[in-house]
Design an enzyme around this catalytic site. Structure first.
Site, PDB file in Angstrom:
ATOM      1  CG  ASP A 166      39.747  38.913  36.052  1.00 24.03           C
ATOM      2  OD1 ASP A 166      39.892  39.392  34.911  1.00 24.03           O
ATOM      3  OD2 ASP A 166      40.594  39.036  36.953  1.00 24.03           O
ATOM      4  CB  SER A 182      44.504  43.116  42.790  1.00 25.58           C
ATOM      5  OG  SER A 182      43.475  42.307  43.267  1.00 25.58           O
ATOM      6  CG  ASP A 210      40.552  35.832  49.124  1.00 28.93           C
ATOM      7  OD1 ASP A 210      40.359  35.810  50.362  1.00 28.93           O
ATOM      8  OD2 ASP A 210      40.672  36.883  48.483  1.00 28.93           O
ATOM      9  NE  ARG A 214      37.444  36.456  49.542  1.00 31.30           N
ATOM     10  CZ  ARG A 214      37.094  37.318  48.622  1.00 31.30           C
ATOM     11  NH1 ARG A 214      35.798  37.531  48.343  1.00 31.30           N
ATOM     12  NH2 ARG A 214      37.998  38.007  47.972  1.00 31.30           N
TER      13      ARG A 214
END
Lengths: 410, 410, 410, 410
Positions: free
Chosen positions: C18, C183, C129, C100
């Site tokens: 990705d 995921s 996110d 993050r």
């Protein structure tokens, strides 16, 4: 406490009749040595008479402590509290509450210096001040004894007190023969009055109760303007002139006094459980609070400001209840102080007939962005289309709720 | 929303130039039927001209909704909010915020009545009002479309707006040719002014901005006294005379106006992220807040009062941000309303030159006990010796902390 | 952001399919230079393949940043958060949320080092996110552009993505041809799994979803004991052996993995408005939280502990929502850190079949006083008579309430 | 209280040795009539022996109250508390705390029925229970006397107690001659053990302390699954079978017991100031809390859930401290109950070796929207572009902060 009598006691001594009686009572009841501590907290009384009276009552000169603690009071207690915009029960600026821990701190320090094993105060068994004095003392020395004569002795009426004074050759000022029509506490931050003529909360407080401020009706017919400058949350200058913390508060008091600012008639919930009615005059503090809010308006981020607002009532309650020296007050202080890094700038206030109102504020640290807020062309500072997405996602959970309601109704 | 054009739109219509342009724009841009909703929220303007103007712009009579919602506004929105003593960022009485959900509620209801699939409002993309209108609408109907022309169209300057108006035969009042020096919102609770001449927060707002209250300097030289009676947290009478909610607020507004009460110059943090400066006039609301606090002082328990104080900032933030119709606002309202069962009684206030101060309060529901608080003999109501144990156990954890510090220092 | 295309972009690059597609898309869509940043956060993947792949996709060697940030991650992000005992919605240990801001911090720093004007990430437009990445980036550089390809491009299906990859000579691992059944996000603190087979919250998550911990049923049949030592709120040693922050967490992960500890099946409320279901495995973190609570039990004062508990949900929400770099998170951190001065000592835990339980704790800093609490003779440490006064004054306001009720009923 | 001796006392009477001694002491010390109240709270002991023993000690039959209050306990106390997900200091399910107000309520009611002027309890002067009993009693009757013999008498050692028992012909069970190795309290919600062998918090509690649950190591090697159904926040069925509140808790206790669920070793901060160590077993309650959280995950809105989380610690503290019958607990309850309207649905849990974990949940009232959250095509349910605006406006104040920092650094 009681089991073992104290050998040496440090007494919070005003020089007045009541604490003089306590002084003598400690000597006679416990046969202990007494050290007196008299502080200038800005209450507006001379301290030397207290020295003379202590000497007269047999206190050794080296046991008489008289100190001007006004700068420490404002710098380390009042200003940190004002960083929080602290008000108790929505209105009270905590003028009495904030002075008690400083007195206890000095009492305990003097006890350590003089080898005393106890401290004593003149607060009654009904009020908050006993709690504030004692919690602070125990937090600073877990082994100290605290003597609260009003909870112990049998001098339970004015007559008995005066008799005790006469028996013990304590001089009684003429105006103390009769009972005061109300009780007063004062320091640089405020004057409080309570009791007696004030005990019916339905009745307006008589004019003569107010001692610190002129009546708004008697204040100047012209407004006065004033600029207060802050650095990191603390006031540092008035009309551009730098001053020490205590000097600033003294100056603001004079402004406030002149314009009749800072009067409060409050019924409050005491920590010991009942409600009481107090008349407070906080002239400089009321201006300071308004000014501090004014400078925060442009220098403090919304997230920071709202968090401060949310924890403020708890912070104020802790101070009111006597928990200045507690981990949780210190934790909240750390949070508050962290927020004040950029609370720097100047506020312009208008004083008139009892009211202090912010009318302007400016700062190098300002977060106000005319570019963003303007009704005019903002040159791309802000994209109004963003608002659509902002609203949609804020609305999403509300839509899901509404969809559920609709679904279930079918 | 955009994908599919609306077929029928209910527009919050004031009758003024801006919403008339929106009306026409909706007709031309989307080719949709427009329903107008004009509410009397106490803004002080006549509503019939709005009807005539709507008709002139081609709205069918059955599509013109004109309603007096003042009683609903005060009873179901203002009063519940005042039970909480809600102020945003310490000072703002939320006069604009509290009116928006009511308007949205009626817009959505009228959409349901008329089979409309969309509602529209005239708030810009920079302010809080768009958020309030839309969150409320979505919370009440998850499928409604909301059209916010200011975020969509290209009429981005005064010139373009006027050109559009002229092209479309929208009458332009002479005084609307030039730009207003600031923007105004008004309802029964307050008048707010912002923008243009007010955009520099360092500059004092010019006198002419204030439209709702006399200047304190021009207010009567004699104070006026006023008694407000509450039942279960809501004002029900003035000077002993029972009145409906809207009538009470109208009356208090007149008292406040006369005495220059309720002016506020504030820089606040908008939900959409920037700071803005507003001039607020909330004459009656300012008196009402003071009075409500006054009656709570004697009728509300300390535990209840402090809990209310702690949650208030969050409650105020929710209303400011537009979450009136949200589960969390309703949960907080349940908490607040639960506290008001005994908030019943009368407060006496003194109004003078911009200030409303409580000077007395009384109630059958009072928790104030002169027997407990008195400086006189309390006939055993309170045993001062209890305070010793109370303090000892409150101090215990502080002593253990101090003992640890001492131990670790050795 | 859009208006002007970026010239140079720092991309958070995992080396996977990705982000490789994103890399190429940035090059082709914007014609901009790309800098890749690949971080070892403890996700358990080798980093060198990412370098090779970046080179293959035409990234200049000096534009490839590969860094082991595990120590910084645990020391400056995970440990400060664990001082707060932070859990989101009662259960979630915030494993993704806390990583993050560190990534954004490095992206922005590398942008400054390399003269890039934008950063890019691979988070979708539905999740939290994107918010966390972008809020952190904007808080650190108000002028940075943030590119979120998933919100911009038209590669909206797996087929289109693979086609784009093939057109652009991006290698596709065989197991990436088909779609993953769910995921995954992983770092040293946790592994999260969501989507696809997990989308029905009524259905138990299949066994194969759990990748980080053994099934409790397969864990050892004998319990294992473990001692964790803390200094000022942070873990510093396991079974007496001092270790760095990342080493400690790695070790605890191994203990937790072995005993099937730290599994969570949660439906949570996302900041963007919908609910989502996640399967979390936080083996070491779950042990650490239990241990930290264990040591606080004896070293943290009640007042401090309760204040921490009260502000924790807000602190956790801020981290979850992406406000790590915000004044209010930093203010709360100051409060929390202030509380941890004495959170020093050792906790003994029992690990068994999915559960970590504190079974003992000891410290030089302990506030636990056997002298006070003992059922035996306490030699005067505590005077039970104090409790009577303590209760009386705590009861006073309740008595006054009850007396009012009684009075009004008559 | 002391001044005037009570004439008639209602005693919380277990039938055990300690409360039998109290019974006799009340008779001899005050010469007063004694009424006994023995409640079945699910502590697992027969009540009839208490009747026989009371009779033996001279209590008139009409003065012996023996009642099964299990349903009232669970319905009116346990369930309302569980709606809040209440835990004290992060871990304690408040099993003892929640039973005390019910006992006091019945004591006061029986006092009113029998014309007694006092109530008495067997809690010591060091613990929380005295506070809970007495605050509840005073809140329900401001004039009631409360007698706490452990704070008054001189039976300060086991030897003296046994001597008093023998002198007064109180039967002493053989196993009560020696001292119990720890003290136990039990009811339908939990069993707590403390004191003696448990006083060193560093030492693991010996196995024999646990009386209510099997050791996890001895629990079944196969997991068991369980479905709990809720209506408006309260459990109403297990595995589809509707049951009364007390039956449900009894059933869950059996599940929990079998699987070793709900053990807790805690050092907690008592309201009276010291820390104490308790071993708690709350088998059914631990399952119930997990299940309640599970159903809230899909049925409770995020805003509602976060508000509940924020106020929970205060709510739990109030119950722990004995303020069940206080305005602030009732206000919080109103808030909590308001949130539970749609907390209806079913949770599936897996029980295994000490752990109860939610593995699935479903409800007609679910707010979970697979359409919104799906990784697949969502058919327009959610527009990812909205996220850009959402982030921009959430970021705006952070950008303004960062811009200030940058400006000031120049």
């Amino acid at each position: 406490m009681p089991a073992h009598a104290p050998k040496k006691v440090v007494l919070a001594y005003s020089g007045g009749l009541d604490t003089s009686i306590i002084l003598k009572w400690l000597q006679t009841e416990y046969g202990c040595e007494v050290v007196t501590f008299t502080a200038d907290l800005g209450q507006g009384e001379e301290l030397e008479p207290a020295r003379q009276k202590a000497e007269l009552l047999g206190i050794k000169p080296e046991n008489i402590y008289i100190e001007d603690v006004r700068e420490e009071f404002v710098r380390d207690f009042v200003f940190p509290m004002f960083r929080a915009n602290a008000v108790y029960e929505g209105l009270y600026l905590l003028g009495t509450s904030i002075a008690r821990p400083l007195i206890s701190k000095r009492l305990v320090e003097i006890a350590h210096e003089t080898g005393a094993d106890a401290v004593a105060h003149g607060a009654t068994g009904k009020g908050n001040d006993q709690v504030r004095f004692e919690l602070a003392a125990y937090a600073l020395d877990p082994d100290i004894k605290v003597i609260a004569p009003w909870r112990e002795w049998d001098l339970t009426s004015r007559t008995k007190l005066l008799a005790f004074a006469e028996e013990n050759q304590i001089p009684i000022a003429k105006d103390k023969r009769g009972e005061a029509p109300f009780s007063v506490d004062a320091n640089l931050l405020h004057t409080s009055s309570e009791g007696k003529v004030l005990e019916d909360p339905a009745e307006e407080a008589p004019d003569y109760v107010f001692q610190r401020t002129v009546h708004p009706e008697d204040a100047p017919n012209e407004p006065e303007f004033l600029e207060v400058t802050f650095e990191q949350g603390d006031a540092v200058a008035i009309n551009g002139e730098a001053m020490s913390p205590a000097t600033i508060l003294t100056e603001l008091n004079e402004y406030g006094r002149r314009h009749g600012i800072g009067r409060l008639d409050l019924v409050e919930g005491r920590f010991v459980g009942m409600k009481s009615r107090g008349i407070y005059e906080t002239p400089g503090g009321t201006i300071l609070l308004e000014a501090h809010r004014g400078i925060e308006q442009i220098t403090l981020d919304r997230g920071a400001a709202h968090l401060k607002d949310e924890i403020m009532p708890k912070y104020a309650e802790l101070i009111y209840n006597g928990f200045w020296f507690s981990p949780e007050r210190e934790m909240l202080q750390a949070l508050i102080d962290r927020s004040q890094t950029h609370v720097t700038g100047t506020v312009r206030l208008k004083l008139y007939k009892g009211l202090a109102r912010t009318v302007g504020r400016w700062s190098e640290h300002s977060l106000y962005s005319e570019a963003h807020v303007t009704f005019e062309d903002d040159a791309g500072a802000y994209d109004q289309k963003d608002a659509a997405g902002f609203i949609q996602l804020n609305a999403l959970r509300l839509k899901l709720l509404a969809a559920r309601d609709r679904r279930l109704k079918r």
